[in-house]
Design a protein around this motif. Structure first.
Motif, PDB file in Angstrom:
ATOM      1  N   MET A   1       0.839  -1.199   0.000  1.00 54.37           N
ATOM      2  CA  MET A   1       0.000   0.000   0.000  1.00 54.37           C
ATOM      3  C   MET A   1       0.874   1.249   0.000  1.00 54.37           C
ATOM      4  O   MET A   1       1.743   1.406   0.854  1.00 54.37           O
ATOM      5  N   LEU A   2       0.666   2.134  -0.983  1.00 50.12           N
ATOM      6  CA  LEU A   2       1.387   3.395  -1.049  1.00 50.12           C
ATOM      7  C   LEU A   2       0.537   4.482  -0.407  1.00 50.12           C
ATOM      8  O   LEU A   2      -0.605   4.703  -0.799  1.00 50.12           O
ATOM      9  N   HIS A   3       1.099   5.150   0.570  1.00 49.57           N
ATOM     10  CA  HIS A   3       0.367   6.203   1.268  1.00 49.57           C
ATOM     11  C   HIS A   3       0.422   7.498   0.479  1.00 49.57           C
ATOM     12  O   HIS A   3       1.406   7.790  -0.212  1.00 49.57           O
ATOM     13  N   LYS A   4      -0.635   8.292   0.591  1.00 52.28           N
ATOM     14  CA  LYS A   4      -0.654   9.594  -0.057  1.00 52.28           C
ATOM     15  C   LYS A   4       0.352  10.519   0.613  1.00 52.28           C
ATOM     16  O   LYS A   4       0.677  10.374   1.787  1.00 52.28           O
ATOM     17  N   ARG A   5       0.812  11.492  -0.162  1.00 49.84           N
ATOM     18  CA  ARG A   5       1.823  12.401   0.360  1.00 49.84           C
ATOM     19  C   ARG A   5       1.304  13.201   1.545  1.00 49.84           C
ATOM     20  O   ARG A   5       2.061  13.498   2.472  1.00 49.84           O
ATOM     21  N   ARG A   6       0.030  13.559   1.526  1.00 48.52           N
ATOM     22  CA  ARG A   6      -0.486  14.339   2.654  1.00 48.52           C
ATOM     23  C   ARG A   6      -0.499  13.514   3.942  1.00 48.52           C
ATOM     24  O   ARG A   6      -0.327  14.054   5.031  1.00 48.52           O
ATOM     25  N   THR A   7      -0.694  12.190   3.800  1.00 42.45           N
ATOM     26  CA  THR A   7      -0.638  11.326   4.977  1.00 42.45           C
ATOM     27  C   THR A   7       0.778  11.258   5.524  1.00 42.45           C
ATOM     28  O   THR A   7       1.000  11.338   6.737  1.00 42.45           O
ATOM     29  N   LEU A   8       1.758  11.130   4.626  1.00 45.79           N
ATOM     30  CA  LEU A   8       3.149  11.072   5.051  1.00 45.79           C
ATOM     31  C   LEU A   8       3.605  12.413   5.623  1.00 45.79           C
ATOM     32  O   LEU A   8       4.401  12.458   6.571  1.00 45.79           O
ATOM     33  N   ALA A   9       3.093  13.503   5.049  1.00 46.36           N
ATOM     34  CA  ALA A   9       3.420  14.825   5.593  1.00 46.36           C
ATOM     35  C   ALA A   9       2.852  14.987   6.996  1.00 46.36           C
ATOM     36  O   ALA A   9       3.502  15.552   7.893  1.00 46.36           O
ATOM     37  N   ALA A  10       1.640  14.490   7.214  1.00 46.42           N
ATOM     38  CA  ALA A  10       1.033  14.542   8.546  1.00 46.42           C
ATOM     39  C   ALA A  10       1.816  13.676   9.525  1.00 46.42           C
ATOM     40  O   ALA A  10       2.013  14.053  10.696  1.00 46.42           O
ATOM     41  N   PHE A  11       2.297  12.520   9.058  1.00 46.23           N
ATOM     42  CA  PHE A  11       3.099  11.651   9.916  1.00 46.23           C
ATOM     43  C   PHE A  11       4.403  12.334  10.312  1.00 46.23           C
ATOM     44  O   PHE A  11       4.883  12.193  11.448  1.00 46.23           O
ATOM     45  N   ALA A  12       4.988  13.101   9.392  1.00 43.92           N
ATOM     46  CA  ALA A  12       6.271  13.761   9.660  1.00 43.92           C
ATOM     47  C   ALA A  12       6.131  15.037  10.484  1.00 43.92           C
ATOM     48  O   ALA A  12       7.131  15.543  11.014  1.00 43.92           O
ATOM     49  N   ALA A  13       4.921  15.562  10.622  1.00 46.39           N
ATOM     50  CA  ALA A  13       4.735  16.858  11.292  1.00 46.39           C
ATOM     51  C   ALA A  13       5.321  16.921  12.704  1.00 46.39           C
ATOM     52  O   ALA A  13       5.991  17.908  13.052  1.00 46.39           O
ATOM     53  N   PRO A  14       5.143  15.910  13.570  1.00 46.01           N
ATOM     54  CA  PRO A  14       5.702  16.009  14.926  1.00 46.01           C
ATOM     55  C   PRO A  14       7.222  16.041  14.973  1.00 46.01           C
ATOM     56  O   PRO A  14       7.795  16.332  16.023  1.00 46.01           O
ATOM     57  N   CYS A  15       7.874  15.722  13.838  1.00 43.27           N
ATOM     58  CA  CYS A  15       9.336  15.817  13.814  1.00 43.27           C
ATOM     59  C   CYS A  15       9.804  17.232  14.131  1.00 43.27           C
ATOM     60  O   CYS A  15      10.914  17.421  14.637  1.00 43.27           O
ATOM     61  N   LEU A  16       8.967  18.225  13.834  1.00 40.95           N
ATOM     62  CA  LEU A  16       9.373  19.615  14.051  1.00 40.95           C
ATOM     63  C   LEU A  16       9.715  19.885  15.513  1.00 40.95           C
ATOM     64  O   LEU A  16      10.816  20.356  15.825  1.00 40.95           O
ATOM     65  N   PRO A  17       8.820  19.586  16.475  1.00 42.95           N
ATOM     66  CA  PRO A  17       9.226  19.787  17.871  1.00 42.95           C
ATOM     67  C   PRO A  17      10.111  18.670  18.423  1.00 42.95           C
ATOM     68  O   PRO A  17      10.995  18.930  19.240  1.00 42.95           O
TER      69      PRO A  17
END
Length: 443
Positions: A1-17
Motif C-alpha cells: 500500500m502506497l500512502h498519499k503524500r499528505r498522509t506522510l506529511a502529517a506523519f512527519a509533522a511532529p518531527c518539528l518539535p
C-alpha cells in the motif's frame, strides 16, 4: 500500500518539535549552560549524559506499555498526547532557566523533557512501522520522517541568529540567552498543532499479530541476534554526529578561529544537505538495499568528517563546503535503520508469534539517546581534564585546543567505520523480507 503524500506529511509533522530535543539541544544547551548560566563544564557534561542513561529504562517501559495499549483513540495516539504535554512542560523548564540555576534544578527539567520526548518518540516511530508491510514503502515512510527532521533542524538552527538579528528592532539586546529563549518559544508553539495534525491525519492500522507481552520478553528481545546487531549499528552510527554536534561550536570557534555566530551558521549548511541527502539515500536503498546504503553512507561520512579537520583556519566558505558534503551522508543511517527495524519486527513476530514493535522502537530510541549522551558526557569531561575553558574560545592553551581537535576527529571517524562494518553483514534484504511477510500473512 502506497500512502498519499499528505498522509506522510502529517506523519512527519511532529518531527518539528521532537527534533528540537535532539541535536539542537545538544549543540546549543550544553555550551549555554556552561557559559551563560554558569554551571561548570564537567557538571554540564555529567548532567546531559546522566539524564539520558536514567531515561533508558523509561524508554523500554514505554515500549512495553505501548505494545499493551488498546484504547478508543488507538494504540499510539494516547502516548503522543501524554508525551506532548510532558515535553511542553520540560521545554519551558529547560529553555527558560535563569543564571545561577542549580544542578538539581537543571537535572529535573531535563528529566521531565526527556520523559515526554521518550513517550512521544517511541509512539511516533512505532506508528511508522505499523503503517506498511512493504519493504520499500517503509523506506519511503521513514524518508519522509527524516525529511521532517531535516526541515526542523534547519528551521530551528536558524532561530537564534534570526532572533539576535531582529532583536534590536524590538528593544532586545542580542545574546546567547535571546537565541535560546527564541528557540524555546518556537518549540513550545509547535508541539500542540503538529501533534494534532498526526492524530487527525494519520490512520492507525491494527496489527493482526499483536499480543500482550510480559517483562520477561524485554530480556528475551535483547538476546535476539538481529535486534542486537541493529542496535549496535544505530549506536555506532549515532556516535559520530553526537561527538560532532557536542564539539562543533567549540571546534570552529577555538580551533578554526570563527565566531560563535559563524560556527552556528555552518550547521545550517550541514543540515541543508540533509534535504538532498534523504531522498538521495532513499533512492540508493531502493536500487541496492537498506543495509548497503547505510554502510556506504556512514563510511563516506567518516572520510568527509576527517576532511573537516584538514580545512584551513578562518576560511568560512571552504568550511561551509565541507559541512555541506559531510551532511549528505550523515542523514541516511537514522531513517534507514528505522526502516530496517520494521523488517526485524516482522522477522521476530514470525519467530516468536508476538509483535513487540513498541518495545523494539523504544530500545532504538534509547540507543539513539546514548549516541548523544555518551559524546556529551565523555567529551566535556575530557575537555575539562585537558584544561579547555568554554569561556575562552581561541584563547585556550595550545594543548587544550589540540585535545579538542583530537576529540573532534578520532571518535567520530572510528565509530563510523565500525557502524559501516556492522551494516555490511546484515541479512534481511528485499527478498528475505517479502518471504517473511508472506509467511506471516499465511498464518
Amino acid at each position: 500500500m502506497l500512502h498519499k503524500r499528505r498522509t506522510l506529511a502529517a506523519f512527519a509533522a511532529p518531527c518539528l518539535p521532537l527534533t528540537g530535543v535532539g541535536l539542537p539541544l545538544v549543540v546549543y544547551l550544553p555550551p549555554y549552560y556552561a557559559s551563560t548560566l554558569g554551571l561548570e563544564l564537567a557538571v554540564v557534561g555529567i548532567l546531559f549524559s546522566a539524564v539520558r542513561w536514567i531515561d533508558l529504562p523509561i524508554d523500554i517501559a514505554f515500549g512495553h506499555w505501548i505494545d499493551r495499549t488498546e484504547t478508543r483513540l488507538g494504540r499510539f495516539k494516547p502516548w503522543m498526547l501524554g508525551g506532548g504535554i510532558a515535553m511542553a512542560l520540560g521545554l519551558a523548564m529547560v529553555f527558560f532557566a535563569s543564571p545561577g540555576i542549580t544542578p538539581i534544578r537543571a537535572f529535573a527539567g531535563l528529566l521531565l523533557l526527556y520523559v515526554g520526548f521518550s513517550a512521544a518518540q517511541v509512539a511516533h516511530t512505532s506508528w511508522g512501522q505499523a503503517l506498511s508491510t512493504d519493504y520499500h514503502e517503509r523506506s519511503r515512510i521513514f524518508s519522509w520522517w527524516q525529511t521532517g527532521n531535516m526541515v526542523a533542524l534547519i528551521s530551528l538552527l536558524a532561530v537564534p541568529p534570526l532572533a539576535n538579528a531582529l532583536g534590536p528592532r524590538f528593544g532586545w539586546e542580542p545574546s546567547a540567552a535571546l537565541g535560546v529563549h527564541a528557540m524555546g518559544w518556537v518549540l513550545l508553539l509547535l508541539v500542540i498543532p503538529t501533534f494534532a495534525i498526526i492524530m487527525l491525519g494519520v490512520p492507525e492500522r491494527k496489527s493482526v499479530h499483536q499480543h500482550p507481552h510480559g517483562w520477561a520478553d524485554i530480556v528475551s528481545a535483547l538476546k535476539r541476534p538481529l535486534l542486537r546487531r541493529l542496535l549496535l549499528i544505530d549506536l555506532f552510527a549515532s556516535l559520530p554526529p553526537g561527538f560532532g554536534g557536542a564539539l562543533l561550536i567549540f571546534f570552529f570557534e577555538a580551533a578554526r578561529g570563527f565566531s560563535v555566530a559563524e560556527a552556528r551558521l555552518l550547521l545550517l549548511f550541514y543540515f541543508a544537505a540533509g534535504l538532498i541527502g534523504a531522498p538521495l539515500w532513499g533512492m540508493i536503498a531502493r536500487r541496492t538495499s537498506k543495509h548497503m546504503a547505510v554502510a556506504l553512507s556512514i563510511s563516506s561520512y567518516a572520510v568527509l568528517h576527517a576532511m573537516l579537520v584538514l580545512a584551513p583556519q578562518q576560511n568560512f566558505w571552504l568550511a561551509a563546503g565541507g559541512m555541506l558534503l559531510a551532511g549528505l551522508p550523515a542523514v541516511a543511517p537514522a531513517f534507514l535503520v528505522r526502516a530496517m527495524l520494521a523488517d526485524v519486527t516482522d522477522a521476530e513476530t514470525l519467530a516468536t508469534g508476538r509483535s513487540n514493535a513498541g518495545l523494539y522502537y523504544a530500545v532504538l530510541v534509547g540507543v539513539q539517546k546514548l549516541g548523544y549522551a555518551i559524546p556529551v558526557g565523555l567529551a566535556y569531561i575530557v575537555l575539562d581534564m585537558v584544561g579547555f575553558d568554554a569561556k575562552l574560545g581561541a584563547a585556550n592553551t595550545p594543548a587544550a585546543i589540540d585535545g579538542l581537535v583530537m576529540l573532534f576527529l578520532v571518535p567520530p571517524v572510528s565509530t563510523a567505520l565500525i557502524a559501516a562494518w556492522l551494516a555490511r553483514g546484515w541479512t534481511i534484504d528485499r527478498a528475505a523480507q517479502q518471504q517473511i511477510i508472506a509467511e506471516l500473512q499465511s498464518r
